[in-house]
Design a protein around this motif. Sequence first.
Motif, short mmCIF file in Angstrom:
data_model
loop_
_atom_site.label_atom_id
_atom_site.label_comp_id
_atom_site.label_asym_id
_atom_site.label_seq_id
_atom_site.Cartn_x
_atom_site.Cartn_y
_atom_site.Cartn_z
N VAL A 153 4.47 2.41 -5.36
CA VAL A 153 5.75 1.81 -5.03
C VAL A 153 6.82 2.51 -5.86
O VAL A 153 6.76 2.50 -7.08
CB VAL A 153 5.76 0.29 -5.34
CG1 VAL A 153 7.11 -0.31 -4.98
CG2 VAL A 153 4.65 -0.43 -4.58
N MET A 154 7.79 3.14 -5.17
CA MET A 154 8.73 3.98 -5.91
C MET A 154 10.14 3.85 -5.34
O MET A 154 10.37 3.97 -4.14
CB MET A 154 8.28 5.44 -5.82
CG MET A 154 8.96 6.36 -6.78
SD MET A 154 7.98 7.86 -7.08
CE MET A 154 6.67 7.24 -8.14
N GLY A 155 11.11 3.57 -6.24
CA GLY A 155 12.50 3.40 -5.84
C GLY A 155 13.25 4.71 -5.75
O GLY A 155 12.72 5.78 -6.10
N PRO A 156 14.51 4.68 -5.30
CA PRO A 156 15.27 5.90 -5.00
C PRO A 156 15.56 6.80 -6.19
O PRO A 156 15.87 7.98 -6.00
CB PRO A 156 16.59 5.35 -4.42
CG PRO A 156 16.26 3.98 -3.93
CD PRO A 156 15.22 3.46 -4.87
N ASP A 157 15.49 6.28 -7.41
CA ASP A 157 15.78 7.11 -8.57
C ASP A 157 14.53 7.64 -9.26
O ASP A 157 14.62 8.26 -10.33
CB ASP A 157 16.61 6.32 -9.60
CG ASP A 157 18.05 6.13 -9.16
OD1 ASP A 157 18.44 6.72 -8.13
OD2 ASP A 157 18.78 5.38 -9.83
N ALA A 158 13.36 7.42 -8.66
CA ALA A 158 12.11 7.78 -9.33
C ALA A 158 11.32 8.85 -8.59
O ALA A 158 10.16 9.10 -8.90
CB ALA A 158 11.23 6.53 -9.51
N TYR A 159 11.92 9.52 -7.62
CA TYR A 159 11.17 10.46 -6.79
C TYR A 159 10.61 11.64 -7.57
O TYR A 159 9.62 12.25 -7.16
CB TYR A 159 12.03 10.97 -5.64
CG TYR A 159 12.48 9.89 -4.67
CD1 TYR A 159 11.70 8.77 -4.43
CD2 TYR A 159 13.71 9.98 -4.02
CE1 TYR A 159 12.10 7.78 -3.55
CE2 TYR A 159 14.13 9.00 -3.13
CZ TYR A 159 13.33 7.90 -2.90
OH TYR A 159 13.75 6.93 -2.04
N ARG A 160 11.23 11.98 -8.69
CA ARG A 160 10.69 13.08 -9.51
C ARG A 160 9.27 12.76 -10.00
O ARG A 160 8.51 13.68 -10.32
CB ARG A 160 11.59 13.34 -10.72
CG ARG A 160 12.90 14.01 -10.41
CD ARG A 160 13.66 14.30 -11.68
NE ARG A 160 15.01 14.70 -11.42
CZ ARG A 160 15.39 15.95 -11.16
NH1 ARG A 160 14.48 16.91 -11.16
NH2 ARG A 160 16.65 16.24 -10.92
N ASP A 161 8.93 11.48 -10.07
CA ASP A 161 7.62 11.08 -10.56
C ASP A 161 6.54 11.12 -9.49
O ASP A 161 5.37 10.83 -9.77
CB ASP A 161 7.68 9.67 -11.15
CG ASP A 161 8.55 9.59 -12.39
OD1 ASP A 161 8.71 10.62 -13.07
OD2 ASP A 161 9.08 8.50 -12.69
#
Length: 431
Positions: A88-96
């Motif tokens: 589960v990943m939000g819009p500011d965490a895509y680098r992860d």
Amino acid sequence: MNVSDSELMAGILTRSGHQTVPHLDDADVVLVNTCAIRENAETKVINRLKHLHHRKRRHPELIIGVCGCMAQHLRDRLLDAAPYVDLVMGPDAYRDLPVALDSLARGVESHVSLTDRDPFVGLRLDKNEDYADIAPIRKEGIRAWLTIQRGCDKMCTFCIVPFVRGRERSLPLKLLVEDVEKLVDQGFKEVVLLGQTVNSYHNDRADFGDLLYAVGEVNGLERVRFTSPHPADATDSMIDAMANSPTVCKHLHLPLQSGSTEVLERMHRTYTAEAYRTLVSKLRERVPDISLTTDIIVGFCGETDAEFMETYQMMADIRYDSAFMFKYSEREGTLAHKALPDDVAETVKGERLKQIIELQENISADINNAAVGGTVAVLVEGESRRDADRYYGKTDGFKTTVFPKADSHIGEIVNVRVHSTTAHTLIGQKV
């Protein structure tokens, strides 16, 4: 914006060694990119996840992830409804994403069942994240999406965006111009500038009008569009660019939401109905051939019959080329959900929506009928889905136009004489 974010995720994953596949059955990982603006989007996501779960039962090593605004907004509810989700990943965490997928894949290789592990969760909002160094993997075509601004500071009471996408931040103008130059080199003919409130863009001393002029001067670019602006940020410099730059399209999607000042105040829209009318008058004076489209919400908290009729009358007076029209759908976590009762009956909302749809369909048909006999410049986008012998494309004013292929080519601008129309399409012949 979701298309742009999907391309961004593809860029991040490709850079780390992953590759996209054309068919679901070939995938080791499926990421569902989500929206949280309206309730039906959540329903669609849950249904899609249930479908993916059937495949996961046959292939337990399949990694399923939910990304985007719904992931940010409804983490706990999402995991309750779909406990088989691995990421589960939000819009500011895509680098992860690469780290998360590598971690989950190592678990599979170690024969640790994904169902026995907690999902990988990345939901931290980062006011400094703009992904400026990431090259998206874009779909082939003539139109490219370019995010110039992320987040939103407006805090409209009906909207969840500020809570799931964070505070507003803009990318450097110089970098954006360089991005557009690269897009032209890749063969794109039209660039659409994106932002939650795209015309609130600012970087150092440059505002949105400066950006439009700068992008419009890129050699080889045919058209510049943008979405979605906020009426309160429709500055003279933006209007100047629309009026004077030959590359900036004469189409403006200008969300009204309501024609009642009282409702606009409850929505925290920061402009009055009269100010909106004045802005439209200025736009039509400065850009006489402008095409206007809008967003409308009916049945917002406390909306009376009289307030609804103000919206109806505003639409009748302004005569938009087209409109996206919705019944108000309460979103958990918004300011309206916390402070304003959703007290307009669903039957009333439905009837009001029906009335404005009928009004707008008639207006759109009238406006399109007025184009019959005239000639429009159309940027050819591709083959018509209904007729393999025809191409379709958009006019400068963003009207879909269909015409015989003849000796036309995708990516070129052709002149089409309009001989018939529907409420949504111009039909003609190349001249």
